[in-house]
Design an enzyme around this catalytic site. Structure first.
Site, mmCIF file in Angstrom:
data_model
loop_
_atom_site.group_PDB
_atom_site.id
_atom_site.type_symbol
_atom_site.label_atom_id
_atom_site.label_comp_id
_atom_site.label_asym_id
_atom_site.label_seq_id
_atom_site.Cartn_x
_atom_site.Cartn_y
_atom_site.Cartn_z
ATOM 1 N N ALA A 69 0.820 -1.215 0.000
ATOM 2 C CA ALA A 69 0.000 0.000 0.000
ATOM 3 C C ALA A 69 0.856 1.267 0.000
ATOM 4 O O ALA A 69 0.447 2.299 -0.529
ATOM 5 C CB ALA A 69 -0.941 -0.011 1.195
ATOM 6 N N THR A 70 2.047 1.187 0.570
ATOM 7 C CA THR A 70 2.924 2.371 0.562
ATOM 8 C C THR A 70 3.245 2.759 -0.882
ATOM 9 O O THR A 70 3.152 3.940 -1.259
ATOM 10 C CB THR A 70 4.229 2.071 1.344
ATOM 11 O OG1 THR A 70 3.876 1.843 2.707
ATOM 12 C CG2 THR A 70 5.227 3.206 1.257
ATOM 13 N N GLN A 178 -7.068 0.040 5.372
ATOM 14 C CA GLN A 178 -7.668 -0.491 6.610
ATOM 15 C C GLN A 178 -9.152 -0.802 6.420
ATOM 16 O O GLN A 178 -9.833 -1.171 7.376
ATOM 17 C CB GLN A 178 -7.482 0.511 7.773
ATOM 18 C CG GLN A 178 -6.051 0.684 8.227
ATOM 19 C CD GLN A 178 -5.460 -0.578 8.884
ATOM 20 O OE1 GLN A 178 -6.172 -1.516 9.269
ATOM 21 N NE2 GLN A 178 -4.144 -0.610 9.010
ATOM 22 N N HIS A 198 -1.910 -7.978 2.816
ATOM 23 C CA HIS A 198 -1.368 -8.457 4.099
ATOM 24 C C HIS A 198 -2.167 -7.935 5.284
ATOM 25 O O HIS A 198 -1.972 -8.362 6.416
ATOM 26 C CB HIS A 198 0.130 -8.127 4.244
ATOM 27 C CG HIS A 198 0.444 -6.675 4.458
ATOM 28 N ND1 HIS A 198 0.635 -6.131 5.700
ATOM 29 C CD2 HIS A 198 0.612 -5.655 3.578
ATOM 30 C CE1 HIS A 198 0.925 -4.834 5.574
ATOM 31 N NE2 HIS A 198 0.910 -4.521 4.297
ATOM 32 N N THR A 234 8.354 -7.507 -13.764
ATOM 33 C CA THR A 234 7.670 -8.797 -13.928
ATOM 34 C C THR A 234 6.581 -8.920 -12.861
ATOM 35 O O THR A 234 6.875 -8.770 -11.674
ATOM 36 C CB THR A 234 8.684 -9.955 -13.759
ATOM 37 O OG1 THR A 234 9.725 -9.759 -14.698
ATOM 38 C CG2 THR A 234 8.026 -11.302 -13.980
ATOM 39 N N CYS A 320 4.262 2.225 11.286
ATOM 40 C CA CYS A 320 5.251 3.011 10.526
ATOM 41 C C CYS A 320 5.570 4.362 11.185
ATOM 42 O O CYS A 320 6.342 5.144 10.638
ATOM 43 C CB CYS A 320 4.750 3.250 9.110
ATOM 44 S SG CYS A 320 4.367 1.750 8.240
#
Ligand code: PLP
Length: 375
Positions: A69-70, A178, A198, A234, A320
């Site tokens: 997501a970052t 979220q 994740h 790839t 984070c």
């Protein structure tokens, strides 16, 4: 061990892991290769995109795979800014955003873009009147999270989307990291939407950016046309297939899981409310998966460490965030710096049991007696 940090990362589901191994073994070719094995790998990728797009009610070609997501947030924010700077250099976002959005807009600010932060009300919802006032002819991007990672506020995304629909040069990016897998999401009137599997029992190392068809983006990563010209490299086929598996599994049980977690959350809230020095920051607009509170007269890092010594794992802020800094979302809601410096975040799952909550509460009570100045 009691894990109460599901907003930071979730354990990968066995079925998803099995799927990852099966796809890794079965498809050895690059989905971009034009030979027959490449075509088979491409079919597998296309099937995953088809299912993901059906669940999200978008088109398969609108899906871009990233590393997390970052990266999705960075690609959305910087990609729009660089692509559409001819229309203006004004960006609006909120204090509720994850550091990957704040970091991206700050980097643009350093390059001469102008950034405004729209305030939230005491419930944590974006102030729609202020947003209307902040919107300008040269606003090219509004970025708002569906659900924030610290307090769990579910924003009025559909209303913001409707408001922005009348501004053709202003794109709407939503960080759904979220929200996906926890609540049903609607991508109507959203131009760009980020998430990562994740957070819902998928594998790490994969992210998704939904980019609606007419929207263009300056890529962050150059290197030739892959499945999309907007992100070279790839495609990570096994990660992509497991993202689809995780999303399908989460979508199937979404309402049952929500109701179950709601009961855990309400029990936890009731128990924590009994402590005079605890202030609950999550509001009535928070999803039940996240419960954030501040502890007066104590350092939340000390609580985190003492709980951890007892094999109970919680967060102070989002994983984070730098330690010993204020929680931006909590400060935005409470306007109280002390409260924003002493936050604990408990994040729950359908895997959390009532017994785990009881054990957490017992241990928390011991920590409270030891760490909070009484009187
Ligand atoms: N956005 C939100 C709201 C998050 O909660 C997170 C992770 O905590 C991210 C973005 C970043 O996700 P990733 O770890 O996949 O880069």
């Amino acid at each position: 061990m009691i894990y109460l940090d599901y907003a930071a990362n979730t354990p990968v589901c066995e079925e998803v892991l099995q799927n990852f191994c099966d796809v890794s073994r079965k498809y050895i070719a690059n989905p971009n290769s034009p030979h027959q094995l490449g075509r088979l790998a491409e079919d597998c990728l296309n099937n995953a995109s088809k299912t993901i797009s059906e669940i999200l009610n978008v088109k398969p070609d609108e899906i871009i795979y990233t590393s997390g997501a970052t990266e999705s947030n960075n690609l959305a924010v910087k990609g729009i800014a660089q692509q559409y700077k001819k229309y203006g250099r004004h960006i609006i976002t909120t204090y509720m955003e994850h550091s990957s959005v704040i970091g991206a807009v700050t980097s643009l600010q350093n390059q001469g873009f102008e950034v405004d932060y729209v305030d939230v009300n005491p419930d944590g919802l974006v102030d729609l009147d202020e947003l209307k006032e902040l919107l300008r002819e040269d606003t090219i991007l509004v970025s708002v999270c569906y659900v924030d990672s610290e307090v769990g506020i579910r924003q009025q995304i559909e209303r913001i989307g409707e408001l922005l629909a009348g501004h053709p040069h202003c794109f709407f990016h939503v960080d759904g990291t979220q929200a996906v897998g926890k609540i049903p999401v609607s991508l109507t009137n959203i131009d760009l939407f980020s998430f990562a599997p994740h957070k819902f029992y998928g594998t790490n190392g994969c992210g998704v950016l939904v980019k609606k068809e007419p929207v263009l983006l300056e890529p962050l990563i150059h290197g030739g046309v892959s499945t999309t010209p907007f992100r070279s490299g790839t495609p990570a086929l096994a990660l992509i297939a497991s993202a689809e598996k995780a999303l399908s599994l989460a979508a199937d049980g979404i309402l049952e899981r929500y109701e179950y977690v709601e009961k855990l959350n309400s029990h936890l809230r009731d128990a924590l409310k009994q402590y005079p020095k605890i202030h609950i920051n999550s509001t009535k607009c928070s999803v039940p998966y996240i419960l954030n509170f501040s502890i007066e007269g104590a350092k939340s890092e000390d609580f985190q460490a003492m709980l951890s010594e007892n094999s109970i794992y919680v967060s102070t802020k989002s994983a984070c965030c730098a330690a010993n800094t204020v929680s931006r979302p909590v400060f935005a809601i409470t306007k109280n710096k002390k409260a924003a410096l002493s936050t604990l975040r408990i994040s729950l799952s359908h895997l959390t049991t009532s017994e785990e909550i009881e054990k957490f509460l017992d241990c928390f009570s011991l920590c409270y007696k030891k760490l909070v100045k009484q009187g």
